[in-house]
Write a protein that holds these residues in place. Sequence first.
Motif, mmCIF file in Angstrom:
data_model
loop_
_atom_site.group_PDB
_atom_site.id
_atom_site.type_symbol
_atom_site.label_atom_id
_atom_site.label_comp_id
_atom_site.label_asym_id
_atom_site.label_seq_id
_atom_site.Cartn_x
_atom_site.Cartn_y
_atom_site.Cartn_z
ATOM 1 N N LEU A 121 0.834 -1.195 0.000
ATOM 2 C CA LEU A 121 0.000 0.000 0.000
ATOM 3 C C LEU A 121 0.871 1.248 0.000
ATOM 4 C CD1 LEU A 121 -2.872 1.228 0.262
ATOM 5 C CD2 LEU A 121 -2.551 1.134 2.741
ATOM 6 N N ILE A 122 0.639 2.146 -0.948
ATOM 7 C CA ILE A 122 1.373 3.414 -1.013
ATOM 8 C C ILE A 122 0.675 4.410 -0.090
ATOM 9 C CG2 ILE A 122 2.103 5.317 -2.500
ATOM 10 C CD1 ILE A 122 2.242 3.338 -4.796
ATOM 11 N N TYR A 123 1.400 4.891 0.910
ATOM 12 C CA TYR A 123 0.813 5.796 1.891
ATOM 13 C C TYR A 123 0.717 7.232 1.368
ATOM 14 C CZ TYR A 123 1.696 2.015 5.249
ATOM 15 O OH TYR A 123 1.721 0.812 5.917
ATOM 16 N N ASP A 124 1.770 7.701 0.698
ATOM 17 C CA ASP A 124 1.794 9.102 0.272
ATOM 18 C C ASP A 124 2.772 9.245 -0.887
ATOM 19 O OD1 ASP A 124 1.100 11.740 0.230
ATOM 20 O OD2 ASP A 124 2.092 12.297 2.097
ATOM 21 N N PHE A 125 2.619 10.317 -1.651
ATOM 22 C CA PHE A 125 3.499 10.586 -2.781
ATOM 23 C C PHE A 125 3.558 12.089 -3.018
ATOM 24 C CE2 PHE A 125 -0.736 10.366 -4.369
ATOM 25 C CZ PHE A 125 -0.808 11.131 -5.512
ATOM 26 N N CYS A 126 4.622 12.542 -3.664
ATOM 27 C CA CYS A 126 4.827 13.976 -3.818
ATOM 28 C C CYS A 126 5.806 14.234 -4.951
ATOM 29 C CB CYS A 126 5.361 14.563 -2.503
ATOM 30 S SG CYS A 126 5.695 16.334 -2.546
ATOM 31 N N TRP A 127 5.498 15.217 -5.803
ATOM 32 C CA TRP A 127 6.414 15.664 -6.853
ATOM 33 C C TRP A 127 7.539 16.504 -6.248
ATOM 34 C CZ3 TRP A 127 6.862 14.194 -11.771
ATOM 35 C CH2 TRP A 127 5.753 13.676 -12.450
ATOM 36 N N TYR A 128 8.689 16.492 -6.912
ATOM 37 C CA TYR A 128 9.743 17.438 -6.571
ATOM 38 C C TYR A 128 9.257 18.834 -6.962
ATOM 39 C CZ TYR A 128 14.196 19.922 -6.773
ATOM 40 O OH TYR A 128 15.209 20.837 -6.591
ATOM 41 N N PRO A 129 9.288 19.812 -6.045
ATOM 42 C CA PRO A 129 8.654 21.117 -6.332
ATOM 43 C C PRO A 129 9.294 21.898 -7.468
ATOM 44 C CG PRO A 129 9.879 21.182 -4.267
ATOM 45 C CD PRO A 129 9.834 19.750 -4.683
ATOM 46 N N GLY A 130 10.585 21.645 -7.762
ATOM 47 C CA GLY A 130 11.247 22.348 -8.861
ATOM 48 C C GLY A 130 11.265 21.550 -10.143
ATOM 49 N N MET A 131 10.350 20.606 -10.293
ATOM 50 C CA MET A 131 10.326 19.737 -11.466
ATOM 51 C C MET A 131 10.126 20.545 -12.741
ATOM 52 S SD MET A 131 8.115 18.120 -13.765
ATOM 53 C CE MET A 131 8.032 16.603 -14.696
ATOM 54 N N CYS A 139 13.356 16.002 -12.696
ATOM 55 C CA CYS A 139 12.113 15.271 -12.961
ATOM 56 C C CYS A 139 12.056 14.010 -12.103
ATOM 57 C CB CYS A 139 12.000 14.920 -14.438
ATOM 58 S SG CYS A 139 11.976 16.366 -15.517
ATOM 59 N N CYS A 140 11.432 14.116 -10.949
ATOM 60 C CA CYS A 140 11.350 12.973 -10.047
ATOM 61 C C CYS A 140 10.205 13.174 -9.076
ATOM 62 C CB CYS A 140 12.666 12.784 -9.286
ATOM 63 S SG CYS A 140 13.124 14.195 -8.252
ATOM 64 N N TRP A 141 9.837 12.082 -8.417
ATOM 65 C CA TRP A 141 8.843 12.135 -7.347
ATOM 66 C C TRP A 141 9.287 11.180 -6.251
ATOM 67 C CZ3 TRP A 141 7.729 9.207 -11.758
ATOM 68 C CH2 TRP A 141 7.431 7.864 -11.541
ATOM 69 N N ILE A 142 8.680 11.311 -5.088
ATOM 70 C CA ILE A 142 8.978 10.426 -3.972
ATOM 71 C C ILE A 142 7.701 9.745 -3.510
ATOM 72 C CG2 ILE A 142 11.044 11.603 -3.130
ATOM 73 C CD1 ILE A 142 9.317 13.101 -1.137
ATOM 74 N N THR A 143 7.855 8.541 -2.999
ATOM 75 C CA THR A 143 6.728 7.790 -2.452
ATOM 76 C C THR A 143 7.140 7.171 -1.120
ATOM 77 O OG1 THR A 143 7.354 5.732 -3.587
ATOM 78 C CG2 THR A 143 5.819 7.200 -4.729
ATOM 79 N N THR A 144 6.172 6.888 -0.314
ATOM 80 C CA THR A 144 6.380 6.072 0.873
ATOM 81 C C THR A 144 5.288 5.025 0.898
ATOM 82 O OG1 THR A 144 6.514 6.063 3.291
ATOM 83 C CG2 THR A 144 5.078 7.717 2.304
ATOM 84 N N ARG A 145 5.684 3.794 1.166
ATOM 85 C CA ARG A 145 4.726 2.690 1.098
ATOM 86 C C ARG A 145 4.970 1.701 2.223
ATOM 87 N NH1 ARG A 145 7.050 -1.873 -1.372
ATOM 88 N NH2 ARG A 145 9.008 -1.459 -2.476
ATOM 89 N N GLN A 146 4.101 0.744 2.304
ATOM 90 C CA GLN A 146 4.137 -0.255 3.357
ATOM 91 C C GLN A 146 5.441 -1.056 3.323
ATOM 92 O OE1 GLN A 146 0.916 -3.019 2.982
ATOM 93 N NE2 GLN A 146 1.022 -3.701 5.098
ATOM 94 N N ASN A 147 6.092 -1.164 4.496
ATOM 95 C CA ASN A 147 7.316 -1.962 4.655
ATOM 96 C C ASN A 147 8.439 -1.532 3.719
ATOM 97 O OD1 ASN A 147 5.936 -3.594 6.560
ATOM 98 N ND2 ASN A 147 5.117 -4.866 4.913
#
Length: 431
Positions: A121-131, A139-147
């Motif tokens: 399960l992906i808890y949250d995600f976010c674009w790099y603000p200067g993309m 050009c990247c994004w970050i995610t946080t997910r289960q385990n």
Amino acid sequence: MDIDEIVPSDHQENHNGSSNDYEVTYNSNEHNQYEYPKLFNSKTLLELCYSSSPSLKSKGDVQPYLRGCKWSPDGTCCLSVVNNDGVHVTELPRDLYSGSVDSKRKIDVLDPVIHVKESGLIYDFCWYPGMNSTIPESCCWITTRQNAPIQMWDAFDGSLRCSYRGFNAVDEMEPAISVTFNNEGNRIIGGYKNVLRTFDVERPGRDYAEHKINSPASCFATSGNLLAVGSWNTTISLFNVNEMGNYKSIGKMHGHTGGVTHAKFTPDGLKLVSGSRKDHRLLIWDIRYYRTPLNVLSRAVDTNQRVYFDISPCGKYLVSGGTDGLVKVWDANKVNWHSSLDVTDENKYNVTYIFPLHKDCCNSVSIHPCRPILATGSGQYHFKDPLAITSDEKIDEIEKNQDTKECINDIKYSDEAENSLVFWWTGDIDL
């Protein structure tokens, strides 16, 4: 700085390795500022593009419904999270980069150009603000997910760039519940059960600073040096974050009846909008007088699922989805949602526009950063009717029992599974 037009190049080539994504032509006139287009003037929305996840029946019990969508800061593509199907990147068609839209325009069926199949399960995600698509390294994004740790992904080829790992007191890696960049984009803030961890973007790994908190950090909102941290205990904590990454507590805001799932500052940084699970209210806060909500807006949230809302870059429009499939719009020029209304009357009609866009839960909305385009996502978990596995004869016998029939009607089993990402034109339409 006045943005005249966006001149696209071959976008598909760029995701195969080209460094130029599109070109932006600017007028270097400091006195002229870019004026965000007016939205919802025609009081109707025109469907532009459609992207659907795999159907509910294709994978049995694994239901790939949409769980959030966010436009990239440069507006070239939309990032969406699909339950049990990872992350999708969908590009905006090139003809929508500039100009207006004709009412007879054909609806594009879009396929994601990048599909990152993340398990868990992906808890949250976010674009790099200067993309910016002209700068590939941005050009990247970050995610946080289960385990799993916080992970940074490349937006050109979907590869994993690096990871940021947080460890608990017994040196076990624990996943972040929420994640965001600071406004400058040089730090990543991860929200955990009882601590905030700040990572340097240029130093992946387990090197971080900690700040203890009393409750889990379920969501973030940033504006300048301000950080709002929503929690499952129904409160929102305000912090002032200095250049060194140190947190100074300002205070707490109380008012929600459920765990806070989403919060966002207005562009001027003076107001904060927050929503929570199983709570039909959107609360507007003035951060200078944060003891009580400034205003209360109504939407339908009958689930624990996160239901996103968004604020336009001009600060005039607040848009939110709902579990009823409706998209509600508050226009500050017609309904002054920035300031206090008579919220004692629960039946007070204080919404500007209502658009019935989806048959299923509309759990996410995202306003394009510079074009009059709205992205909406639909879907939710659907329970299967146990009568579907019985024979027709048994169903006929059960339907004869009035008491059982009433019980079945009380249990809401729905076949309206609409798992889609849709782009809508919200500006003026050429007839």
